[in-house]
Structures are given as structure tokens and as C-alpha cells.
Design an enzyme around this catalytic site. Sequence first.
Site, mmCIF file in Angstrom:
data_model
loop_
_atom_site.group_PDB
_atom_site.id
_atom_site.type_symbol
_atom_site.label_atom_id
_atom_site.label_comp_id
_atom_site.label_asym_id
_atom_site.label_seq_id
_atom_site.Cartn_x
_atom_site.Cartn_y
_atom_site.Cartn_z
ATOM 1 N N ASP A 193 -7.309 -2.012 14.176
ATOM 2 C CA ASP A 193 -8.729 -2.199 13.831
ATOM 3 C C ASP A 193 -8.934 -3.474 12.995
ATOM 4 O O ASP A 193 -9.992 -3.679 12.421
ATOM 5 C CB ASP A 193 -9.271 -0.970 13.075
ATOM 6 C CG ASP A 193 -8.598 -0.777 11.707
ATOM 7 O OD1 ASP A 193 -7.656 -1.530 11.377
ATOM 8 O OD2 ASP A 193 -9.024 0.129 10.975
ATOM 9 N N ASP A 203 0.803 -1.225 0.000
ATOM 10 C CA ASP A 203 0.000 0.000 0.000
ATOM 11 C C ASP A 203 0.835 1.274 0.000
ATOM 12 O O ASP A 203 2.060 1.235 0.204
ATOM 13 C CB ASP A 203 -0.969 -0.004 1.203
ATOM 14 C CG ASP A 203 -0.318 -0.541 2.481
ATOM 15 O OD1 ASP A 203 0.925 -0.510 2.583
ATOM 16 O OD2 ASP A 203 -1.044 -1.004 3.373
ATOM 17 N N GLU A 249 -9.778 -1.779 5.417
ATOM 18 C CA GLU A 249 -10.384 -1.358 6.669
ATOM 19 C C GLU A 249 -11.664 -2.153 6.973
ATOM 20 O O GLU A 249 -12.205 -2.818 6.069
ATOM 21 C CB GLU A 249 -10.702 0.145 6.585
ATOM 22 C CG GLU A 249 -9.476 1.039 6.402
ATOM 23 C CD GLU A 249 -8.634 1.185 7.687
ATOM 24 O OE1 GLU A 249 -8.539 0.228 8.471
ATOM 25 O OE2 GLU A 249 -8.060 2.265 7.888
ATOM 26 N N HIS A 266 -7.228 -4.359 10.271
ATOM 27 C CA HIS A 266 -6.956 -4.284 8.824
ATOM 28 C C HIS A 266 -5.699 -5.060 8.440
ATOM 29 O O HIS A 266 -4.762 -5.198 9.220
ATOM 30 C CB HIS A 266 -6.895 -2.832 8.323
ATOM 31 C CG HIS A 266 -5.725 -2.024 8.773
ATOM 32 N ND1 HIS A 266 -5.824 -0.703 9.134
ATOM 33 C CD2 HIS A 266 -4.400 -2.326 8.897
ATOM 34 C CE1 HIS A 266 -4.635 -0.241 9.448
ATOM 35 N NE2 HIS A 266 -3.748 -1.200 9.318
HETATM 36 C C1 F6R Z 1 1.410 -1.382 6.080
HETATM 37 C C2 F6R Z 1 0.170 -2.123 6.223
HETATM 38 C C3 F6R Z 1 -0.598 -2.123 7.502
HETATM 39 C C4 F6R Z 1 0.269 -2.349 8.744
HETATM 40 C C5 F6R Z 1 -0.583 -2.228 9.999
HETATM 41 C C6 F6R Z 1 0.224 -2.423 11.265
HETATM 42 O O1 F6R Z 1 1.961 -1.555 4.799
HETATM 43 O O2 F6R Z 1 -0.225 -2.720 5.291
HETATM 44 O O3 F6R Z 1 -1.582 -3.125 7.431
HETATM 45 O O4 F6R Z 1 0.844 -3.619 8.674
HETATM 46 O O5 F6R Z 1 -1.185 -0.963 10.038
HETATM 47 O O6 F6R Z 1 1.105 -1.381 11.428
HETATM 48 P P1 F6R Z 1 2.212 -1.423 12.571
HETATM 49 O O7 F6R Z 1 3.117 -2.544 12.244
HETATM 50 O O8 F6R Z 1 2.911 -0.089 12.484
HETATM 51 O O9 F6R Z 1 1.481 -1.626 13.852
#
Ligand code: F6R
Length: 259
Positions: free
Chosen positions: A136, A67, A143, A138
Site C-alpha cells: 500500500d 517498527d 500507512e 507504506h
Molecule cells: C518492516 C517495515 C515495512 C516493510 C514492508 C514490506 O519493518 O517497516 O515497511 O518493509 O511492509 O514488507 P515485505 O518486505 O515483507 O514485503
Amino acid sequence: MEVAICATYDELSKLAAEAVADVIRKKPNAVIGLATGSSPLGLYRELIRLHKEEGLDFSRVTSFNLDEYVGLSGGHEQSYRQFMNKNLFEGINIKMVNTNVPDGLVKDYKAFCKAYEEKIAAAGGIDVQVLGIGSDGHVGFNEPGDSLASRTHTVTLNEQTIKDNARFFERKEDVPIFACTMGVGTILDARKCVLVANGRNKAKVVAVMIEGPISSMCTASALQMHNDTMVFLDEDAASGLKLADYYRWIQKNKPKAPK
Ligand code: F6R
């Protein structure tokens, strides 16, 4: 899902990196899917170490990131392109031309997302996809409420995600509200998934992902439908799991398990 509960973040990062490295050793021209965020930082440090000290070769590897924020150029210091350059690509011998991160500044996202999917398919599909999980639920930036069959698309980020990611920006108002992400369907097409999560703030959502019902309310729960997903957790992130002792038992007996 195979669940490995590790004593420390360092240990989970090393085991997860080993799972990725194993794919690359067996297939030197592997296609790897990558995530940003805090969770995979240790995994990336270990991949860099494996490259520098043990000769793990990325020269024929192609990568696709999950992403990118819409509105940030690849040169913006909070862009996921910059994150990947700093935290992985500059430490290994991958060819920059073989690294793909969705573009944050595109006029026609419908066409861009279609082309991103086509590029993944043309590369032969993703052999191993690195993942984290948002608080959350995701996966990628899919989301709550997003389709579990989705392909690469743009999303409006949830208030919780904007709050969580504000730590990387000067002000919460600077966090983009839109992103471009591989879909859950795209992720489920990867031949192998390696998800890393650490810390107590992930305990609840990790339990929902692994032991809750499959639901778009936690898009990461769709991984229950994937037949080769490994989840690497530290004790804190595993603290909400009802079957934690069983997962430990499985790992302990893994060397003796039928091949
Ligand atoms: C990032 C992504 C997100 C993160 C998630 C956890 O490329 O795809 O799904 O893996 O937001 O983020 P952290 O590791 O910072 O808690």
C-alpha cells in the site's frame, strides 16, 4: 533517487548489503536503521556472510529498527525483535545492548516515542537506513494518509497491511492492528536510505514511489525529497517503471560519472 535494477533477488541483496557495509567500513561506530519483512532477508544474509568471511565488524555499530507491533512482547515469535535476532543479530558481532527495536508492550506510547527519537538523536542520528515498501506504499508502518512530517508514533494498520502480514501468523485475526513506527520525518533524517523491493506484486507501488507525485497516499514517495536514497529492485519490481531504460543507462555509466 538512485535506482539499480538487478537481474535477480540475490544480486539486489548483495548490492544493497554492499551499500550498508560501505557505510560501516568508513565509520565503524555507524548508526544503522533496520527494517523487517521478506524484502531485506537477502541483504541480512549477505551482511552475515560479509561478517563471517570478510571480517565486517559490527562491534561498535548501534542499530534502531523502524517498527514493532503493539501488543507483542519482544519474546513473541512474530515480534520484530525476534525477527531481527534470528535473521541478523545472532549472525553478526553487534552487541545486543546496542540494538534497539521499539517496545511492543508500553503503557505510555507518547513518552516512549519521544524517548526513541531522543535516543536516535543522542546516538548521532542514523547513518544508513534499510527500508522495504508495503504493497500500500507504506515505509516503516507509515500507512496511506499518515503525515509526511511524522516522527515516531503509533499507527492503526491498514486492512491491506494486515492481509499482507497474515502470512506470518496462524490466523489473520492474530495480526495486531496497531504498531509503533518511526515517522516519515524520522526516516528522512537518515543520512542515507537503502530501499529494497522485489517481486511483481511490488511493481505498481514501486512505480508510484519513484515516478508518482509525492503524496501521503504513498508515504514512501516522500523519499523523492531525500538526497541520498538508493533503491535496489529486481526486474519484476521494476517492471512498472516508465524510465527503466534511463535508470539502467545511469547505472551503466556510473563508473565514468564525474566524482
Ligand atoms: C518492516 C517495515 C515495512 C516493510 C514492508 C514490506 O519493518 O517497516 O515497511 O518493509 O511492509 O514488507 P515485505 O518486505 O515483507 O514485503
